[in-house]
Design an enzyme around this catalytic site. Sequence first.
Site, short mmCIF file in Angstrom:
data_model
loop_
_atom_site.label_atom_id
_atom_site.label_comp_id
_atom_site.label_asym_id
_atom_site.label_seq_id
_atom_site.Cartn_x
_atom_site.Cartn_y
_atom_site.Cartn_z
N GLY A 31 0.92 -1.18 -0.10
CA GLY A 31 0.05 0.09 -0.08
C GLY A 31 0.75 1.23 -0.12
N GLY A 86 0.49 -0.79 6.39
CA GLY A 86 -0.45 -0.12 6.60
C GLY A 86 -1.84 -0.77 6.94
N ALA A 87 -3.01 0.06 7.10
CA ALA A 87 -4.42 -0.68 7.30
C ALA A 87 -5.17 0.36 6.69
CB ALA A 87 -4.36 -0.89 8.90
N ASP A 88 -6.27 -0.19 6.49
CA ASP A 88 -7.60 0.56 5.88
C ASP A 88 -8.54 1.07 7.20
OD1 ASP A 88 -6.96 0.13 3.02
OD2 ASP A 88 -7.56 -2.22 3.76
N LYS A 98 -7.76 -4.62 6.76
CA LYS A 98 -6.94 -4.63 6.01
C LYS A 98 -7.27 -5.35 4.55
CE LYS A 98 -2.52 -5.49 6.64
NZ LYS A 98 -2.34 -4.29 5.59
N GLY A 99 -6.63 -4.98 3.33
CA GLY A 99 -6.81 -5.82 2.09
C GLY A 99 -7.30 -4.93 1.19
N GLY A 100 -7.48 -3.43 1.29
CA GLY A 100 -7.93 -2.48 0.55
C GLY A 100 -6.90 -2.60 -1.04
N GLU A 107 -0.50 -10.71 3.68
CA GLU A 107 -0.34 -9.96 4.78
C GLU A 107 -0.48 -10.73 5.98
OE1 GLU A 107 -1.12 -5.39 2.69
OE2 GLU A 107 -2.79 -6.61 3.42
N LYS A 125 -7.36 6.79 9.33
CA LYS A 125 -7.81 5.43 9.44
C LYS A 125 -8.26 4.87 11.05
CE LYS A 125 -6.07 4.66 5.41
NZ LYS A 125 -4.63 3.96 5.10
C1 5RP Z 1 -3.26 -3.78 1.26
C2 5RP Z 1 -3.41 -3.11 2.39
C3 5RP Z 1 -2.96 -1.79 2.87
O1 5RP Z 1 -2.27 -1.86 4.06
C4 5RP Z 1 -4.20 -0.66 3.21
O2 5RP Z 1 -4.91 -0.92 2.14
C5 5RP Z 1 -3.75 0.53 3.19
O3 5RP Z 1 -3.12 1.10 2.38
P1 5RP Z 1 -2.67 2.54 2.32
O4 5RP Z 1 -1.35 2.87 2.89
O5 5RP Z 1 -2.31 2.81 0.80
O6 5RP Z 1 -3.80 3.55 2.54
O7 5RP Z 1 -4.26 -3.99 3.40
O8 5RP Z 1 -3.89 -5.12 1.09
#
Ligand code: 5RP
Length: 233
Positions: A31, A86-88, A98-100, A107, A125
Amino acid sequence: MSEDMRELKIEAARAALGQVTDGMRLGIGTGSTAEEFVRLLAERVENGFSVIGVPTSERTARLCLELGVPLTTLDDTPALDLTIDGADEIGPGLSLVKGGGGALLREKIVAAASARMIVIADKSKMVETLGQFPLPIEVNAFGLRATVLAIEGVARELGLKGPLAIREKAGEAFVTDGGHLIVDASFGRIPDPRALANALNAIPGVVEHGLFLDLADTAYIAGDGGVRAVGAV
Ligand code: 5RP
């Protein structure tokens, strides 16, 4: 992404880099925030810092290779010291969605193989209840309709409602690095993430879901007033 937002991601990544010591075996997330971490890590590696990383996606692997961050695999290095990702969404008790970016399976495998996990994020977030961000659920393409019906069924039993959408990219079904599909579940609120996680784990067509519970130890959250550490430091 605005420059301000990018700056916050860099600040969170920089704080996490402060926890990385010479010789560490790292899990490296996916991410835009994790990519800022890779860029900072690469600068340290260029200056003689020795680490080895397991990337959580092909995209992260490409960036690491491009910037000279040495990589390994979980087969060669099955126990990691620290994962930074990172995280959503970040909810109570450092529960995560997570998983965006579609990398949730790798992960989660990498985080589970790590002694410690640090989450890096900007303040947007942080949430009181998970679920505003659609929950990514990685599914096998075989029996897709039956799996979606099963997900709807367990959601209904838990009082969760909302559309389930097969993720697309450029008009085609999005396919993960593991060759699976993603169902994005827009529940709005997930008051009992553990119950949902357990129920999803029991559906055979579900490969993995984006609820990360009891995996993160620390979060570095960047906001206007600086970086705040949440959890164990
Ligand atoms: C990818 C994820 C990322 O950690 C999550 O989407 C956050 O991404 P970003 O730092 O671009 O906001 O889980 O599968």
